[in-house]
Design a protein around this motif. Structure first.
Motif, short mmCIF file in Angstrom:
data_model
loop_
_atom_site.label_atom_id
_atom_site.label_comp_id
_atom_site.label_asym_id
_atom_site.label_seq_id
_atom_site.Cartn_x
_atom_site.Cartn_y
_atom_site.Cartn_z
N LEU A 59 -5.47 3.60 -16.39
CA LEU A 59 -4.47 4.16 -17.30
C LEU A 59 -3.23 4.65 -16.56
N PHE A 60 -3.43 5.32 -15.42
CA PHE A 60 -2.32 6.03 -14.78
C PHE A 60 -1.80 5.37 -13.52
N LEU A 61 -2.52 4.40 -12.96
CA LEU A 61 -2.04 3.70 -11.77
C LEU A 61 -1.66 2.25 -12.07
N ASN A 62 -2.25 1.68 -13.09
CA ASN A 62 -2.07 0.27 -13.43
C ASN A 62 -1.05 0.12 -14.56
N PRO A 63 -0.10 -0.80 -14.45
CA PRO A 63 0.87 -1.00 -15.53
C PRO A 63 0.23 -1.32 -16.88
N HIS A 64 -0.98 -1.92 -16.87
CA HIS A 64 -1.66 -2.21 -18.13
C HIS A 64 -1.96 -0.93 -18.91
N GLY A 65 -2.02 0.19 -18.21
CA GLY A 65 -2.32 1.45 -18.89
C GLY A 65 -1.29 1.82 -19.93
N GLU A 66 -0.07 1.33 -19.78
CA GLU A 66 0.97 1.62 -20.76
C GLU A 66 0.65 0.98 -22.11
N ARG A 67 -0.19 -0.06 -22.11
CA ARG A 67 -0.47 -0.81 -23.33
C ARG A 67 -1.91 -0.63 -23.81
N THR A 68 -2.57 0.42 -23.35
CA THR A 68 -3.85 0.82 -23.91
C THR A 68 -3.56 1.91 -24.92
N ILE A 69 -3.71 1.61 -26.20
CA ILE A 69 -3.17 2.50 -27.23
C ILE A 69 -4.23 2.93 -28.25
N GLU A 93 0.83 -1.20 0.00
CA GLU A 93 0.00 0.00 0.00
C GLU A 93 0.87 1.26 0.00
N ILE A 94 1.29 1.62 -1.20
CA ILE A 94 2.12 2.80 -1.43
C ILE A 94 1.40 3.70 -2.42
N CYS A 95 1.18 4.95 -2.05
CA CYS A 95 0.42 5.86 -2.89
C CYS A 95 1.32 6.62 -3.86
N ALA A 96 0.70 7.24 -4.84
CA ALA A 96 1.46 7.95 -5.87
C ALA A 96 2.27 9.10 -5.29
N ASN A 97 1.84 9.67 -4.16
CA ASN A 97 2.59 10.76 -3.54
C ASN A 97 3.73 10.26 -2.64
N GLY A 98 3.95 8.94 -2.62
CA GLY A 98 5.04 8.37 -1.82
C GLY A 98 4.62 7.91 -0.43
N GLU A 99 3.38 8.15 -0.04
CA GLU A 99 2.92 7.74 1.29
C GLU A 99 2.91 6.22 1.40
N PHE A 100 3.50 5.70 2.48
CA PHE A 100 3.52 4.27 2.76
C PHE A 100 2.45 3.95 3.78
N ARG A 101 1.53 3.01 3.41
CA ARG A 101 0.42 2.68 4.31
C ARG A 101 0.43 1.20 4.70
N GLY A 102 1.57 0.53 4.49
CA GLY A 102 1.69 -0.83 4.97
C GLY A 102 1.75 -1.88 3.87
N VAL A 103 2.05 -3.11 4.30
CA VAL A 103 2.08 -4.27 3.42
C VAL A 103 1.20 -5.33 4.07
N PRO A 126 -5.18 -4.50 -6.01
CA PRO A 126 -3.77 -4.88 -6.09
C PRO A 126 -3.11 -4.71 -7.46
N PRO A 127 -3.86 -4.82 -8.58
CA PRO A 127 -3.17 -4.64 -9.87
C PRO A 127 -2.57 -3.25 -10.06
N ASP A 128 -3.08 -2.24 -9.35
CA ASP A 128 -2.54 -0.89 -9.49
C ASP A 128 -1.13 -0.82 -8.94
N ARG A 129 -0.28 -0.09 -9.62
CA ARG A 129 1.09 0.13 -9.13
C ARG A 129 1.07 0.97 -7.86
N TYR A 130 0.15 1.89 -7.77
CA TYR A 130 -0.03 2.73 -6.58
C TYR A 130 -1.43 2.49 -6.01
#
Length: 325
Positions: A269-279, A43-53, A153-157
């Motif tokens: 699109l912006f949190l999930n790695p799959h977003g890189e491959r939506t074209i 649980e790590i947010c896009a702003n760098g906040e750590f909220r645990g594992v 969980p699939p989201d990077r953040y």
């Protein structure tokens, strides 16, 4: 290692409403009787906040939607691919997922969690140079979690993983679009706009920004259509170039001249790695697209091809923050 402490849900209810056949309320007791899935969340947010594992146990969100039965009403487009799912917490915080990312990707991973085990480091405090950092980390791992909790969980953040959720709403946020009666509609350009930004129109994109994705094209209607290599610009790049204001409550409606449309969430699109491959594809198997083009939306990692949009004409950002719609 797994911590021995078990965080459990308070006795809350979740309402499921919107474009469904059977609006209902789900209690904690009902959730605990349903088949559960375990997921791992950093649980790590896009702003760098750590909220645990954590290891979390809960019910797939898709299973809850199936209980209510998704049903569109009063619309000129009967496919569910343009639907959004808005999840709201007790404090009014909301996030948006698309119907497509729940049903066409690793659907069992997105859950409504009812319990969690923190994953503690297996090294003692004596192994850490920064003892205060260790104590802060342990405080976070041992914090009280407010269940039920949406976990993505699939989201990077983890910005879309929110606690104390009270409402799940299936939203049909699309207005009717003008349809081209032509059997082969074609748009030579794509316009991107919405949310207070002046629309921008693109006639083409630099091939320097192109990526190529190999896609097994399988549709709900006619099955397997072959395997093809599509080249084009990532949709997120187009949205960034148009400087559209967007966040976890934003959905993008991608539409064609014949009224076919799909919805893609900002998060996928912006949190999930799959977003890189939506074209937005300009080439198929190395050849420029001239039929059913000029641009074709290709969500390359969807399990089914039903969110492909031929001859993309417009991309519109829609805010779905709780209370707005």
């Amino acid at each position: 290692m797994l911590g021995f402490g078990l965080c459990r849900a308070a006795k809350r209810r979740i309402s499921i409403s919107g474009s469904v056949r059977h609006p209902l309320e789900v209690t904690q007791a009902m959730l605990e009787k349903m088949a559960a899935t375990e997921v791992h969340l950093n649980e790590i947010c896009a702003n760098g906040e750590f909220r645990g594992v954590f290891k979390l146990l809960g019910v797939p969100l898709r299973d809850l939607l199936s209980l209510a039965g998704i049903e569109k009403k009063d619309t000129d487009f009967d496919s569910p691919v343009d639907l959004a799912v808005r999840v709201t917490s007790s404090n009014g915080q909301s996030v948006v997922l698309s119907w497509g990312e729940l049903y066409y990707k690793s659907t069992a991973e997105v859950i409504v969690a009812t319990s969690a085990h923190p994953i503690f480091p297996n090294k003692s405090i004596n192994k850490f140079k920064d003892k205060d950092a260790y104590r802060r980390m342990m405080d976070i791992l041992e914090r009280e979690i407010r269940f039920p909790k949406l976990v993505v969980p699939p989201d990077r953040y983890a910005d879309r993983s929110i606690e104390a959720i009270t409402a799940i709403e299936v939203v049909d946020c699309c207005s009717d679009v003008g349809a081209d009666p032509s059997p082969e509609p074609y748009s030579p350009q794509v316009t991107v706009g919405g949310e207070g930004r002046p629309p921008m129109t693109f006639g083409d994109f630099s091939e320097a920004d192109f990526i190529t994705a190999t896609v097994h094209v399988v549709g709900d209607g006619k099955g397997y259509h072959g395997t093809h290599a599509y080249s084009g610009v990532p949709l997120k790049t187009v949205i960034e170039q148009a400087r559209v204001k967007a966040d976890v409550n934003t959905a993008f409606i991608v539409s064609a001249p014949d009224a076919h449309r799909v919805l893609v969430s900002w998060g996928e699109l912006f949190l999930n790695p799959h977003g890189e491959r939506t074209i937005l594809a300009r080439k198929e198997d190395g050849e420029s697209i001239t039929k059913n083009g000029k641009f074709i939306l290709i969500p390359a990692d969807d399990l089914m091809a039903d969110r492909q949009v031929k001859s993309v004409k417009r991309i519109e950002a829609v805010s779905m923050e709780s209370g707005n719609r």
